[in-house]
Design an enzyme around this catalytic site. Structure first.
Site, PDB file in Angstrom:
ATOM      1  N   PRO A  53       2.676   8.205   1.505  1.00 33.15           N
ATOM      2  CA  PRO A  53       3.406   8.855   2.606  1.00 33.15           C
ATOM      3  C   PRO A  53       4.721   8.124   2.821  1.00 33.15           C
ATOM      4  CG  PRO A  53       1.626   7.489   3.461  1.00 33.15           C
ATOM      5  CD  PRO A  53       1.489   7.479   1.972  1.00 33.15           C
ATOM      6  N   MET A  54       5.839   8.852   2.806  1.00 32.91           N
ATOM      7  CA  MET A  54       7.156   8.221   2.941  1.00 32.91           C
ATOM      8  C   MET A  54       7.979   8.998   3.952  1.00 32.91           C
ATOM      9  SD  MET A  54       7.919   7.207  -1.050  1.00 32.91           S
ATOM     10  CE  MET A  54       7.129   8.674  -1.756  1.00 32.91           C
ATOM     11  N   GLN A  59      -1.191  11.933   7.310  1.00 30.42           N
ATOM     12  CA  GLN A  59      -1.176  10.587   7.874  1.00 30.42           C
ATOM     13  C   GLN A  59      -0.731  10.638   9.331  1.00 30.42           C
ATOM     14  OE1 GLN A  59       1.700   7.217   7.096  1.00 30.42           O
ATOM     15  NE2 GLN A  59      -0.139   6.294   6.191  1.00 30.42           N
ATOM     16  N   CYS A  76       2.987   0.670   8.611  1.00 29.39           N
ATOM     17  CA  CYS A  76       4.428   0.884   8.711  1.00 29.39           C
ATOM     18  C   CYS A  76       5.066  -0.170   9.606  1.00 29.39           C
ATOM     19  CB  CYS A  76       4.711   2.279   9.262  1.00 29.39           C
ATOM     20  SG  CYS A  76       6.469   2.668   9.342  1.00 29.39           S
ATOM     21  N   GLY A  92       2.093  -0.829  -3.547  1.00 34.22           N
ATOM     22  CA  GLY A  92       3.134  -1.847  -3.481  1.00 34.22           C
ATOM     23  C   GLY A  92       3.626  -2.287  -4.847  1.00 34.22           C
ATOM     24  N   GLY A  93       4.887  -1.989  -5.146  1.00 33.81           N
ATOM     25  CA  GLY A  93       5.512  -2.484  -6.363  1.00 33.81           C
ATOM     26  C   GLY A  93       5.058  -1.841  -7.653  1.00 33.81           C
TER      27      GLY A  93
END
Length: 329
Positions: free
Chosen positions: A13-14, A66, A96, A208-209
Site C-alpha cells: 500500500p503506497m 488498508q 506508516c 523493505g528494500g
C-alpha cells in the site's frame, strides 16, 4: 486459490500511488499478486465519503483494504462499512511514519501500544467476514526491536492475527522525514527471519528494500511465507509484475507483454473519461511500464506532457506507444 496463497507476493500500500487506477493497471500484469489499497483512515470512511474511498473494480481481486486508526470502535465501524464492498482482506496500518499519521495516533507510533493494537484488531474482526491482518515495522525510535517486536507479535497472535507483513526497518518518528524513513534506517532481515522461526504458525511477509523478483525468490527460499514489494513495482511495473506469475507462483504459459497491457488499458481509460475523469488520473501510473527498454523515454515524455491537457484521451497513449515502437525499431 485462497488469499493466503496470493500473499506469496503482494504489492505494498503506497499513499497517493496505489489507487484504483493503479491497481487495475497492475492486475493486467499479474493475476496472482495480492494488491493493496492506499491507507484509508477510519474517520474518512465513517464520517466522510465512503464510496469514494472504498469503491473498486471487480477485476482488481484479490485486493486488500488498508485502514489507519487507533480507536477500536471507529475501526470497527469502518470495517463494517468496508465489509459490504467485498475486499479479500482488511489490513491495519502499524507502520506508516508520516507526520499526519503520528498526529492522529496511528501508524508506526502504535508499535509502542501492542495491547491497543490487539483491541483494534479484535474489534475489526467482529465486523468482517474476511481476515484482518497487520502491517508493522520492527520497532520505533528508542525501542530494541529484538525485545519489542516479539512482544508485539505475541499480542497479535493472542488477538487472533494469523498473517503479518513486517517492514524490516525501524521507524524513526523523531529526526527523520517519512521519505528518509523509507531508506535511512538499516534493514534487519535476519530479525524477521528469527520472528518466523519464533512464531512458526504465523504467516510472515517481508517488506523493505526488495526490488527484483530474484531477491523476492531468495527471501522465500530462506523461509519467508510472502514478500511485499513497493516502489520497485510502481516505478518498474513491467519488470516486476509481467513475469511474477511465472517466477513466484509457477504459472506456465506466456503472459501479457507490456504492449499488450498498454492496449488493454484503453477501454478502461475510455470508461474513466466517460464519467468525467481525466486521462492523467490513469496514465500517471503507467509511466514506468517500459522502464529499461528502448523508447521508454519517449513513452514517458508524451504521457507526461500531454495527458494533463483538457480533452486528452486514449489517442495520447496510442501515440506514445507508436513513438516507443518507432524508437525501438
Amino acid at each position: 486459490m485462497q488469499i493466503i496463497q496470493h500473499a506469496r507476493l503482494s504489492i505494498a500500500p503506497m499513499m497517493d500511488w496505489t489507487d484504483r487506477h493503479c491497481r487495475y493497471f497492475h492486475r493486467l500484469m499479474s493475476t496472482r499478486a495480492l494488491l493493496y489499497t492506499e491507507m484509508v483512515t477510519a474517520p474518512a470512511i465513517v464520517r466522510g465519503d465512503a464510496e469514494r474511498h472504498l469503491a473498486f473494480d471487480a477485476a482488481e481481486h484479490p485486493v486488500a483494504l488498508q485502514l489507519g486508526g487507533s480507536e477500536p470502535a471507529e475501526l470497527a465501524a469502518a470495517t463494517r462499512i468496508a465489509d459490504d464492498y467485498g475486499y479479500d482482506e482488511i489490513n491495519l496500518n502499524v507502520g506508516c511514519p508520516s507526520d499526519r499519521v503520528q498526529s492522529g495516533c496511528f501508524g508506526a507510533v502504535l508499535m509502542r501500544q501492542p495491547r491497543l493494537v490487539a483491541e483494534c484488531v479484535q474489534a475489526m474482526q467482529a465486523e468482517t467476514r474476511v481476515e484482518v491482518t497487520v502491517k508493522c515495522r520492527i520497532g520505533v525510535d528508542e525501542q530494541d526491536p529484538r525485545e519489542s517486536l516479539p512482544a508485539f507479535l505475541s499480542a497479535m497472535v493472542e488477538a487472533g492475527v494469523s498473517r503479518v507483513t513486517i517492514h524490516a526497518r525501524k521507524a524513526w518518528l523523531e529526526g527523520l522525514s517519512p521519505k528518509q524513513n523509507r531508506d535511512v534506517p538499516p534493514l534487519d532481515y535476519d530479525l524477521v527471519y528469527d520472528m518466523k522461526r519464533q512464531f512458526p504458525a504465523l504467516h510472515v511477509s517481508l517488506n523493505g528494500g526488495i526490488d527484483t523478483l530474484d531477491t523476492a525468490k531468495d527471501h522465500l527460499r530462506r523461509g519467508m511465507d510472502g514478500v511485499m514489494i513497493g516502489r520497485a513495482a510502481y516505478h518498474s511495473p513491467g519488470e516486476i509484475l509481467l513475469t511474477a506469475d511465472a517466477h513466484i507462483f509457477g504459472d506456465s504459459g506466456a503472459g501479457r507483454t507490456a504492449e499488450d497491457v498498454a492496449l488493454a488499458m484503453l477501454p478502461y481509460i475510455e470508461a474513466h473519461l466517460s464519467t468525467g475523469g481525466r486521462l492523467s488520473h490513469v496514465t500517471r501510473h503507467m509511466l514506468g511500464l517500459f522502464a529499461g527498454r528502448p523508447g521508454a523515454r519517449a513513452w514517458r515524455r508524451i504521457l507526461s506532457q500531454e495527458a494533463h491537457i483538457d480533452g486528452a484521451g486514449p489517442e495520447v497513449v496510442e501515440r506514445a506507444l507508436q513513438s516507443l515502437t518507432a524508437r525501438a525499431a
